[in-house]
Each structure stands twice: as structure tokens, then as C-alpha cells.
Motif scaffolding. Structure first.
Motif, PDB file in Angstrom:
ATOM      1  N   ILE A  39      52.586  35.174  34.853  1.00 12.86           N
ATOM      2  CA  ILE A  39      52.707  34.458  36.469  1.00 12.86           C
ATOM      3  C   ILE A  39      52.109  35.526  37.321  1.00 12.86           C
ATOM      4  CG2 ILE A  39      54.190  33.597  38.080  1.00 12.86           C
ATOM      5  CD1 ILE A  39      56.225  33.033  35.824  1.00 12.86           C
ATOM      6  N   LYS A  40      50.876  35.205  37.694  1.00 13.23           N
ATOM      7  CA  LYS A  40      49.930  36.256  38.113  1.00 13.23           C
ATOM      8  C   LYS A  40      50.295  36.014  39.758  1.00 13.23           C
ATOM      9  CE  LYS A  40      47.312  37.469  34.746  1.00 13.23           C
ATOM     10  NZ  LYS A  40      47.492  38.720  34.171  1.00 13.23           N
ATOM     11  N   TRP A  41      50.697  35.039  40.188  1.00 13.56           N
ATOM     12  CA  TRP A  41      51.004  34.895  41.731  1.00 13.56           C
ATOM     13  C   TRP A  41      52.251  35.857  42.060  1.00 13.56           C
ATOM     14  CZ3 TRP A  41      55.896  33.542  43.068  1.00 13.56           C
ATOM     15  CH2 TRP A  41      56.756  32.935  42.150  1.00 13.56           C
ATOM     16  N   LEU A  42      52.767  36.354  40.989  1.00 17.23           N
ATOM     17  CA  LEU A  42      53.846  37.491  41.539  1.00 17.23           C
ATOM     18  C   LEU A  42      53.288  38.867  42.131  1.00 17.23           C
ATOM     19  CD1 LEU A  42      56.375  37.042  38.459  1.00 17.23           C
ATOM     20  CD2 LEU A  42      56.840  36.606  40.886  1.00 17.23           C
ATOM     21  N   ALA A  43      51.917  39.127  41.631  1.00 12.55           N
ATOM     22  CA  ALA A  43      51.347  40.144  42.183  1.00 12.55           C
ATOM     23  C   ALA A  43      50.748  40.109  43.546  1.00 12.55           C
ATOM     24  CB  ALA A  43      50.110  40.515  41.225  1.00 12.55           C
ATOM     25  N   ILE A  44      51.525  40.396  44.516  1.00 11.90           N
ATOM     26  CA  ILE A  44      51.082  40.234  46.137  1.00 11.90           C
ATOM     27  C   ILE A  44      50.271  41.609  46.388  1.00 11.90           C
ATOM     28  CG2 ILE A  44      52.943  38.788  46.270  1.00 11.90           C
ATOM     29  CD1 ILE A  44      54.381  40.868  47.800  1.00 11.90           C
ATOM     30  N   PRO A  45      49.641  41.452  47.451  1.00 12.08           N
ATOM     31  CA  PRO A  45      48.808  42.435  48.169  1.00 12.08           C
ATOM     32  C   PRO A  45      49.907  43.470  48.810  1.00 12.08           C
ATOM     33  CG  PRO A  45      47.965  40.368  48.951  1.00 12.08           C
ATOM     34  CD  PRO A  45      49.048  40.223  48.233  1.00 12.08           C
ATOM     35  N   TRP A  46      49.441  44.818  48.777  1.00  7.58           N
ATOM     36  CA  TRP A  46      50.380  45.916  49.163  1.00  7.58           C
ATOM     37  C   TRP A  46      50.474  45.980  50.601  1.00  7.58           C
ATOM     38  CZ3 TRP A  46      53.936  48.427  47.138  1.00  7.58           C
ATOM     39  CH2 TRP A  46      54.501  49.708  47.705  1.00  7.58           C
ATOM     40  N   VAL A  47      49.433  45.307  51.367  1.00  3.46           N
ATOM     41  CA  VAL A  47      49.520  45.451  52.784  1.00  3.46           C
ATOM     42  C   VAL A  47      50.706  44.930  53.416  1.00  3.46           C
ATOM     43  CG1 VAL A  47      48.182  44.891  54.879  1.00  3.46           C
ATOM     44  CG2 VAL A  47      46.942  45.591  53.110  1.00  3.46           C
ATOM     45  N   PRO A  48      51.013  43.585  53.288  1.00  3.25           N
ATOM     46  CA  PRO A  48      52.339  43.185  53.770  1.00  3.25           C
ATOM     47  C   PRO A  48      53.563  43.879  53.358  1.00  3.25           C
ATOM     48  CG  PRO A  48      51.545  41.608  52.105  1.00  3.25           C
ATOM     49  CD  PRO A  48      50.471  42.711  52.363  1.00  3.25           C
ATOM     50  N   VAL A  49      53.818  44.377  52.288  1.00  2.00           N
ATOM     51  CA  VAL A  49      54.811  45.234  51.821  1.00  2.00           C
ATOM     52  C   VAL A  49      54.699  46.536  52.613  1.00  2.00           C
ATOM     53  CG1 VAL A  49      55.900  46.197  49.863  1.00  2.00           C
ATOM     54  CG2 VAL A  49      54.575  44.166  49.494  1.00  2.00           C
ATOM     55  N   ALA A  50      53.719  47.099  52.813  1.00  2.00           N
ATOM     56  CA  ALA A  50      53.728  48.222  53.395  1.00  2.00           C
ATOM     57  C   ALA A  50      54.111  48.128  54.873  1.00  2.00           C
ATOM     58  CB  ALA A  50      52.232  49.103  53.451  1.00  2.00           C
ATOM     59  N   LEU A  51      53.722  46.877  55.489  1.00  2.00           N
ATOM     60  CA  LEU A  51      53.888  46.782  56.699  1.00  2.00           C
ATOM     61  C   LEU A  51      55.370  46.554  56.957  1.00  2.00           C
ATOM     62  CD1 LEU A  51      51.072  44.493  58.040  1.00  2.00           C
ATOM     63  CD2 LEU A  51      51.414  46.790  58.726  1.00  2.00           C
ATOM     64  N   LEU A  52      55.938  45.746  56.310  1.00  2.00           N
ATOM     65  CA  LEU A  52      57.441  45.389  56.099  1.00  2.00           C
ATOM     66  C   LEU A  52      57.912  46.802  55.788  1.00  2.00           C
ATOM     67  CD1 LEU A  52      59.805  43.487  56.440  1.00  2.00           C
ATOM     68  CD2 LEU A  52      59.669  43.212  53.905  1.00  2.00           C
ATOM     69  N   GLY A  53      57.467  47.657  55.056  1.00  2.00           N
ATOM     70  CA  GLY A  53      58.174  48.988  54.831  1.00  2.00           C
ATOM     71  C   GLY A  53      58.283  49.941  56.279  1.00  2.00           C
ATOM     72  N   THR A  54      57.367  49.796  56.881  1.00  2.00           N
ATOM     73  CA  THR A  54      57.206  50.493  57.962  1.00  2.00           C
ATOM     74  C   THR A  54      58.262  50.256  59.075  1.00  2.00           C
ATOM     75  OG1 THR A  54      54.939  50.969  57.852  1.00  2.00           O
ATOM     76  CG2 THR A  54      55.759  51.165  60.242  1.00  2.00           C
ATOM     77  N   LEU A 251      57.059  43.371  43.680  1.00  2.00           N
ATOM     78  CA  LEU A 251      55.797  42.450  43.717  1.00  2.00           C
ATOM     79  C   LEU A 251      54.429  43.125  44.059  1.00  2.00           C
ATOM     80  CD1 LEU A 251      57.429  39.297  45.255  1.00  2.00           C
ATOM     81  CD2 LEU A 251      57.393  39.900  42.714  1.00  2.00           C
ATOM     82  N   GLY A 252      54.662  43.967  45.115  1.00  2.00           N
ATOM     83  CA  GLY A 252      53.527  44.710  45.477  1.00  2.00           C
ATOM     84  C   GLY A 252      53.191  46.027  44.587  1.00  2.00           C
ATOM     85  N   PHE A 253      54.071  46.310  44.083  1.00  2.00           N
ATOM     86  CA  PHE A 253      53.679  47.504  42.701  1.00  2.00           C
ATOM     87  C   PHE A 253      53.224  46.892  41.753  1.00  2.00           C
ATOM     88  CE2 PHE A 253      56.840  50.581  44.384  1.00  2.00           C
ATOM     89  CZ  PHE A 253      56.058  51.804  44.626  1.00  2.00           C
ATOM     90  N   ILE A 254      53.486  45.514  41.354  1.00  2.00           N
ATOM     91  CA  ILE A 254      52.798  44.911  40.351  1.00  2.00           C
ATOM     92  C   ILE A 254      51.363  44.508  40.585  1.00  2.00           C
ATOM     93  CG2 ILE A 254      52.788  42.551  39.327  1.00  2.00           C
ATOM     94  CD1 ILE A 254      55.776  42.498  39.328  1.00  2.00           C
ATOM     95  N   GLY A 255      51.240  44.231  42.011  1.00  2.00           N
ATOM     96  CA  GLY A 255      49.708  44.008  42.267  1.00  2.00           C
ATOM     97  C   GLY A 255      49.006  45.216  42.178  1.00  2.00           C
ATOM     98  N   GLU A 256      49.626  46.400  42.569  1.00  2.00           N
ATOM     99  CA  GLU A 256      48.747  47.559  42.394  1.00  2.00           C
ATOM    100  C   GLU A 256      48.564  48.271  40.841  1.00  2.00           C
ATOM    101  OE1 GLU A 256      47.426  49.347  45.288  1.00  2.00           O
ATOM    102  OE2 GLU A 256      48.005  47.495  46.049  1.00  2.00           O
ATOM    103  N   PHE A 257      49.760  48.160  40.185  1.00  2.00           N
ATOM    104  CA  PHE A 257      49.601  48.527  38.791  1.00  2.00           C
ATOM    105  C   PHE A 257      48.734  47.635  37.981  1.00  2.00           C
ATOM    106  CE2 PHE A 257      53.532  51.143  40.029  1.00  2.00           C
ATOM    107  CZ  PHE A 257      52.799  52.413  39.954  1.00  2.00           C
TER     108      PHE A 257
END
Length: 338
Positions: A39-54, A251-257
Motif C-alpha cells: 500500500i504505497k500511499w502510506l508513505a507520505i512526505p517528511w515535510v508535513p510530519v516535520a512541520l507538525l513535529g515543530t 508514515l513519514g519514516f516509511i516514506g524516508e526509509f
């Protein structure tokens, strides 16, 4: 209050283990779906995750700062109570004077013992459980209670006051709603009577009345912290942000790894699980620590040691009275003092 150099992992990890289980579940499910079901759509870009993390880091830092300020203010208040209690003790010893030394000693003891009753009534009121407090509702806090006991939950106010008040006065105090307030009111009434009898001069009476006013001020500050929770809107938004971040983090880590699979193989995506657990645990623990610091009088392991402080005041003032049979100081239970 924990008097050790730090919490041992032996205690800290079990206290936060539910956060580890939570992150294990949140990271394993999407990783399994991505790896086995493609299920490829589970991999999301890291940018929104990083913004939410901030944003989550900002609101978590804000909450922890404010809850620490509540705790530190509570400690300052009880520091002021220590000073005011000692000042009251020496004023009573020096200002309340009669030609009959036996009567004088009895008056000193009665007034100072009534102050002990105030300290006792106040700490019992501050240990009452409020609906927003979490020491008895959160499972991880209830489990930690095995390491210590809250004295105000184990004893009875009526029994505690028997040492300090006459039966008649004790029954009156127990019949009132705010026992600490009425104890100082009785203290003021007796000082007024002694002033009218000429046992306390007008100038000294005013000085003693100011000490009672200062004690009322400190009591009111304690009640403000006790009866007004950390604002629910800030507490809620911190909880929502943290949980949303922990959901999106895997989901962000899946996208990166997944970007590394071509070079290092598809197994790289499984690194999502340990990295998500570690980073998610950090944010969840920050939220939990802030929550455990919100209410510095509720009976938690990190609370202000009001029982110990009250006992130390009692020992100091009993020594001023010349007593030798002193109560023991409150000792730590597994490095925790209340």
C-alpha cells in the motif's frame, strides 16, 4: 518530591511503558501494510510530519514550562509559610506576656498548637482529589503509588487535630467547610481577647494580626493553584497535537526509509518501527511529564512535600516552646518525600 539524583530506568520505563506499546502498535501496522500489501500511499512526505513535529514541540515545551511554573510557585508559597510560621512562633513567645508564668506558657502552647492545627487542616485540604487531577485516574500513576504512601490519605483529620486542639474547638473546626480558614479566624479571636485583657499590647497585636494576614495570603495562593487547573484548552491541544504527530510519524519514516530500498534492500523499511518508537516515546513522555506536574498538591511523586514541611515547622516551633519530646522528621519512601 523525589530526592534521588534522577529517576532510574527501572522505574521510568514501566511508568511510560504504555507509550512504548502505543508507538509499537502505531508503527507496526502501517509498516506491515506497506511491506506485505504494497500500500504505497502510506508513505507520505517528511515535510508535513516535520512541520507538525515543530508545532508539537512548541506546544509541549509551553505546557511543560507553565506546569513547572505552577509547581515552583507552590514551593515558593510553602517556603513563605515556613518563614511566617517561624516569625509567628517568636512573636508569640515575645509578645504574649503575663505575670503568671504558668498561664503564659499555656497561652504560648495553645496559640502555637493552633497554628499546627492550621498547617494540618491546610495540607488535608490540599490533598483532596479534584476531578481534573490524575493521580488516581491514570493507570501509570496508580501503579507508582506502590512506592510511597500519601499520609493525608492514610490518616484522619479528626485524629490529627486531637493533638493540637481542645475537643470543643476541634468539633467546631470539623463542622466548618474551610477548616484552615476557620482555624486562623479562631486564632485571631483569641489574640483580640488577649489584647483586650492587656496581655498583648496594641502595637504587638497589630504585628501578630499582620502575621495572620500573611498566612491567609499564602493559604489563598495555595487554594488558587489547587482549585484552578492548568487551562483545559492548552492541555487538550497539546494532547491532540502529540497524538496526531505520533500517528503520522511512522508514515513519514516509511516514506524516508522506502527511498533507501533500492540501495540497501526492501528490509530498510522495517527501521520505521524502532525509530518511530524512540521519537514518538520522547514526545509522549514530554506530554505525560507535563501532565504529572500540573497539580503540585495532588499526592504525586513529584509534588511539593507539604507533609514534610509541616512537620519541620512543627519541630522548630516545639523547640521554641522548650519541648524535648519532638515528633520524628518525615523520611523518604523509596527516595520520595511528601
Amino acid at each position: 518530591m523525589n530526592i534521588a539524583s534522577h529517576y532510574k530506568l527501572l522505574h521510568f520505563i514501566p511508568w511510560t511503558r504504555t507509550k512504548i506499546y502505543k508507538m509499537l502498535l502505531l508503527s507496526t501496522i502501517p509498516t506491515v501494510l506497506f511491506y506485505f500489501l504494497d500500500i504505497k500511499w502510506l508513505a507520505i512526505p517528511w515535510v508535513p510530519v516535520a512541520l507538525l513535529g515543530t508545532a508539537t514541540a512548541f506546544i509541549s515545551g509551553f505546557k511543560n514550562t507553565q506546569t513547572y511554573n505552577r509547581m515552583w510557585e507552590a514551593r515558593q508559597i510553602y517556603g513563605a509559610i515556613i518563614n511566617s510560621s517561624r516569625a509567628l512562633g517568636i512573636m508569640v513567645k515575645d509578645f504574649v506576656r503575663t505575670s503568671d508564668k504558668v498561664e503564659q506558657a499555656a497561652l504560648h502552647k495553645e496559640i502555637i498548637y493552633r497554628h499546627f492545627a492550621w498547617l494540618t487542616a491546610l495540607r488535608f485540604q490540599l490533598r483532596e482529589t479534584k476531578s481534573w487531577e490524575n493521580i488516581k485516574t491514570k493507570s501509570y500513576n496508580k501503579e507508582y503509588l506502590q512506592y510511597y504512601q500519601v499520609p493525608e490519605w492514610e490518616s484522619n483529620l479528626d485524629e490529627e487535630l486531637k493533638t493540637f486542639l481542645s475537643a470543643e474547638e476541634r468539633q467546631y473546626i470539623l463542622s466548618t467547610k474551610n477548616r484552615a480558614t476557620q482555624t486562623i479566624a479562631r486564632q485571631s479571636s483569641q489574640l483580640k481577647t488577649l489584647n483586650e485583657r492587656g496581655i498583648i499590647s496594641d502595637y504587638n497585636y497589630v504585628a501578630l494580626a499582620n502575621q495572620l494576614k500573611d498566612l491567609y495570603d499564602q493559604q489563598g495562593k495555595c487554594e488558587r493553584i489547587k482549585n484552578f487547573p492548568y487551562p483545559r484548552q492548552f492541555s487538550s491541544i497539546n494532547l491532540y497535537f502529540t497524538n496526531l504527530f505520533c500517528i503520522l510519524l511512522p508514515l513519514g519514516f516509511i516514506g524516508e526509509f522506502s527511498k533507501l530500498t533500492e540501495k540497501f534492500g526492501e528490509s530498510m523499511v522495517w527501521l520505521t518501527i524502532p525509530f518511530s518508537i524512540i521519537l514518538g516515546w520522547v514526545f509522549l513522555v514530554l506530554e505525560q511529564i507535563g501532565e504529572s506536574t500540573e497539580n503540585p498538591f495532588e499526592g504525586g511523586a513529584n509534588d511539593i512535600p507539604i507533609t514534610q514541611i509541616s512537620r519541620n515547622i512543627e519541630i522548630d516551633l516545639r523547640e521554641m516552646l522548650g519541648e524535648k519530646d519532638l515528633p520524628p522528621a518525615i523520611s523518604a519512601q523509596h527516595t520520595i518525600v511528601l
